[in-house]
Design a protein around this motif. Structure first.
Motif, PDB file in Angstrom:
ATOM      1  N   LYS A  80      -2.000  71.478  75.212  1.00 42.29           N
ATOM      2  CA  LYS A  80      -1.838  71.022  76.361  1.00 42.29           C
ATOM      3  C   LYS A  80      -3.177  71.064  77.086  1.00 42.29           C
ATOM      4  O   LYS A  80      -4.135  71.702  76.761  1.00 42.29           O
ATOM      5  N   THR A  81      -3.386  69.939  77.804  1.00 40.82           N
ATOM      6  CA  THR A  81      -4.845  69.696  78.521  1.00 40.82           C
ATOM      7  C   THR A  81      -4.407  69.606  80.053  1.00 40.82           C
ATOM      8  O   THR A  81      -3.373  69.098  80.478  1.00 40.82           O
ATOM      9  N   ASP A  82      -5.307  69.706  80.802  1.00 42.96           N
ATOM     10  CA  ASP A  82      -5.372  69.157  82.201  1.00 42.96           C
ATOM     11  C   ASP A  82      -5.519  67.700  82.150  1.00 42.96           C
ATOM     12  O   ASP A  82      -5.911  67.177  81.396  1.00 42.96           O
ATOM     13  N   SER A  83      -5.656  67.233  83.492  1.00 40.04           N
ATOM     14  CA  SER A  83      -5.799  65.785  83.675  1.00 40.04           C
ATOM     15  C   SER A  83      -6.929  65.064  83.319  1.00 40.04           C
ATOM     16  O   SER A  83      -7.446  64.063  83.004  1.00 40.04           O
ATOM     17  N   ASN A  84      -8.108  66.182  83.215  1.00 43.95           N
ATOM     18  CA  ASN A  84      -9.435  65.865  82.799  1.00 43.95           C
ATOM     19  C   ASN A  84      -9.575  66.140  80.989  1.00 43.95           C
ATOM     20  O   ASN A  84     -10.974  66.121  80.574  1.00 43.95           O
ATOM     21  N   ASN A 120      -9.321  69.000  79.593  1.00 41.78           N
ATOM     22  CA  ASN A 120      -9.672  70.246  79.151  1.00 41.78           C
ATOM     23  C   ASN A 120      -8.730  71.166  78.563  1.00 41.78           C
ATOM     24  O   ASN A 120      -7.618  71.210  79.313  1.00 41.78           O
ATOM     25  N   ILE A 121      -8.704  71.573  77.475  1.00 45.18           N
ATOM     26  CA  ILE A 121      -7.650  72.399  76.793  1.00 45.18           C
ATOM     27  C   ILE A 121      -7.095  73.385  77.317  1.00 45.18           C
ATOM     28  O   ILE A 121      -7.998  74.313  77.787  1.00 45.18           O
ATOM     29  N   ILE A 122      -5.842  73.483  77.969  1.00 42.65           N
ATOM     30  CA  ILE A 122      -5.403  74.994  78.613  1.00 42.65           C
ATOM     31  C   ILE A 122      -4.706  75.741  77.253  1.00 42.65           C
ATOM     32  O   ILE A 122      -5.010  76.771  77.529  1.00 42.65           O
ATOM     33  N   TRP A 123      -4.128  75.209  76.395  1.00 45.06           N
ATOM     34  CA  TRP A 123      -3.582  76.233  75.302  1.00 45.06           C
ATOM     35  C   TRP A 123      -3.303  75.054  74.085  1.00 45.06           C
ATOM     36  O   TRP A 123      -2.934  73.976  74.273  1.00 45.06           O
ATOM     37  N   LYS A 124      -3.172  75.813  73.076  1.00 48.89           N
ATOM     38  CA  LYS A 124      -2.465  75.113  71.506  1.00 48.89           C
ATOM     39  C   LYS A 124      -1.843  75.811  70.842  1.00 48.89           C
ATOM     40  O   LYS A 124      -2.244  77.069  70.463  1.00 48.89           O
ATOM     41  N   TYR A 125      -0.575  75.581  70.335  1.00 46.59           N
ATOM     42  CA  TYR A 125       0.134  76.493  69.584  1.00 46.59           C
ATOM     43  C   TYR A 125       0.791  75.742  68.228  1.00 46.59           C
ATOM     44  O   TYR A 125       0.912  74.496  68.714  1.00 46.59           O
ATOM     45  N   TYR A 126       1.028  76.400  67.215  1.00 42.66           N
ATOM     46  CA  TYR A 126       1.887  75.960  66.099  1.00 42.66           C
ATOM     47  C   TYR A 126       3.236  76.583  66.199  1.00 42.66           C
ATOM     48  O   TYR A 126       3.434  77.787  66.319  1.00 42.66           O
ATOM     49  N   TYR A 127       4.098  75.700  65.739  1.00 46.10           N
ATOM     50  CA  TYR A 127       5.624  76.366  65.771  1.00 46.10           C
ATOM     51  C   TYR A 127       6.164  76.118  64.372  1.00 46.10           C
ATOM     52  O   TYR A 127       6.054  75.076  63.971  1.00 46.10           O
ATOM     53  N   ASP A 128       6.971  76.981  63.976  1.00 45.14           N
ATOM     54  CA  ASP A 128       7.520  77.157  62.861  1.00 45.14           C
ATOM     55  C   ASP A 128       8.780  76.718  62.535  1.00 45.14           C
ATOM     56  O   ASP A 128       9.531  76.697  63.790  1.00 45.14           O
ATOM     57  N   TYR A 129       9.431  76.835  61.330  1.00 45.85           N
ATOM     58  CA  TYR A 129      10.850  76.411  60.983  1.00 45.85           C
ATOM     59  C   TYR A 129      11.843  77.309  61.160  1.00 45.85           C
ATOM     60  O   TYR A 129      13.054  77.274  61.104  1.00 45.85           O
ATOM     61  N   GLU A 130      11.278  78.675  61.660  1.00 47.51           N
ATOM     62  CA  GLU A 130      12.373  79.573  61.168  1.00 47.51           C
ATOM     63  C   GLU A 130      13.482  79.680  62.154  1.00 47.51           C
ATOM     64  O   GLU A 130      13.719  79.466  63.470  1.00 47.51           O
TER      65      GLU A 130
END
Length: 328
Positions: A161-165, A167-177
């Motif tokens: 996720k970034t803002d409109s410019n 700039n990274i707000i957050w980053k995640y990986y999601y599994d198959y669990e």
């Protein structure tokens, strides 16, 4: 906003002679046969590829609804580039995602209304395939896809996720669990739906590790606006379902479309339509067969709650594929 993804498969534009000649007239580039076609309000955005420079570059053309060229531009890096998705942002710019360097990097390009490059950069890690993009109601961007190839047989859904410019707000990986899964497997994101509370549902495919029968299941992930995983749920109509698209229905449920090989032993693909609650509970699923193979590109629901599916269908008479429009 992006209204309709008209054409996703290159066959729809390049299978027959008429289509190839017509689009080459309005799109005079040395192309590779790859094409994406989007509708934004009263314009069409055509993304293609050209190898004029020796490496594949991305070509972008804005057309009127009468297919008159407004402008055309070529973008890319010093490596092979390939387009994948595009949106018209609330700022009035075009945001395009793609691959660079044989898929090793995610390429992000922002163009103004005249096709001039405002921003061009790569995003994510070496193994991120952030091929899809969504603008949130707050004006931020979600770039999503897969973390692929870091550990063989263990792909994960990747969301940044970034803002409109940008700039990274957050980053995640999601599994198959999920309680129905064995350890290990591959997850692939297909489409994302934003809910009214700011949370997101991500539709994807899951394949078990060392799966000799190649069974593929549907996965639905829910994350909140901060990126925290809420749940992962799965369902499937049979042995081999490749989910392609999802829409939020008028009655506040999910309609999902897949091309399915679950019901035929000869390799033919059918259309599988499923309906799910927003909590990931399967309400019903129906398979539709034509006797010949069908492939799905996009799903829509009209104002009368009819379900429309666009894609391709094999033509046994002249060979190749024809455009498929299917309504339930």
């Amino acid at each position: 906003m992006k209204k309709i993804l008209l054409i996703l498969f290159s066959q729809l534009l390049f299978t027959n002679t008429w289509g190839q000649e017509y689009f080459q007239q309005i799109y005079n580039q040395s192309g590779t046969g790859e094409c994406l076609f989007f509708q934004f309000d009263s314009n069409y955005l055509l993304l293609g590829m050209t190898d004029e420079s020796g490496d594949n570059d991305i070509t972008v053309t804005l057309l009127t609804t009468n297919f008159e060229v407004q402008w055309s531009n070529k973008i890319g890096s010093t490596q092979d580039d390939k387009p994948f998705d595009a949106i018209l942002t609330s700022k009035g710019t075009f945001l395009i995602t793609g691959y660079s360097g044989n898929g090793s990097k995610t390429l992000i390009v922002e163009l103004d209304v005249n096709g001039n490059i405002l921003n061009q950069f790569t995003l994510g890690s070496f193994h991120d395939r952030l091929k899809l993009v969504h603008e949130t109601t707050e004006g931020d961007y979600l770039f999503y896809g897969e973390l692929e190839g870091l550990v063989p047989g263990h792909n994960k859904v990747s969301v940044l996720k970034t803002d409109s410019n940008f700039n990274i707000i957050w980053k995640y990986y999601y599994d198959y669990e999920s309680s129905t899964d064995i350890i290990g497997g591959e997850m692939y994101a297909r489409r994302l739906v934003e809910l009214s509370d700011g949370s997101y549902l991500i539709l994807g495919n899951y394949t078990e590790l060392n799966n000799a029968s190649n069974n593929r299941r549907t996965r639905l992930l829910k994350i909140n606006k901060e990126g925290d995983l809420q749940w992962v749920k799965g369902f499937h109509g049979g042995r081999m379902d490749n989910v392609m698209d999802v829409v939020l229905s008028q009655d506040e449920n999910l309609i999902i479309v897949a091309q399915s090989n679950s019901f035929n032993s000869d390799g033919r693909s059918d259309i599988l339509i499923m309906k799910s609650t927003l909590e990931g509970e399967l309400m019903w699923s129906k398979a539709y067969s034509s006797g010949i193979s069908m492939e799905v590109a996009q799903l829509l629901e009209d104002d009368d709650e009819n379900i429309l599916v666009a894609g391709t269908i094999s033509n046994s008479i002249h060979g190749g594929d024809d455009i498929l429009l299917f309504m339930t």
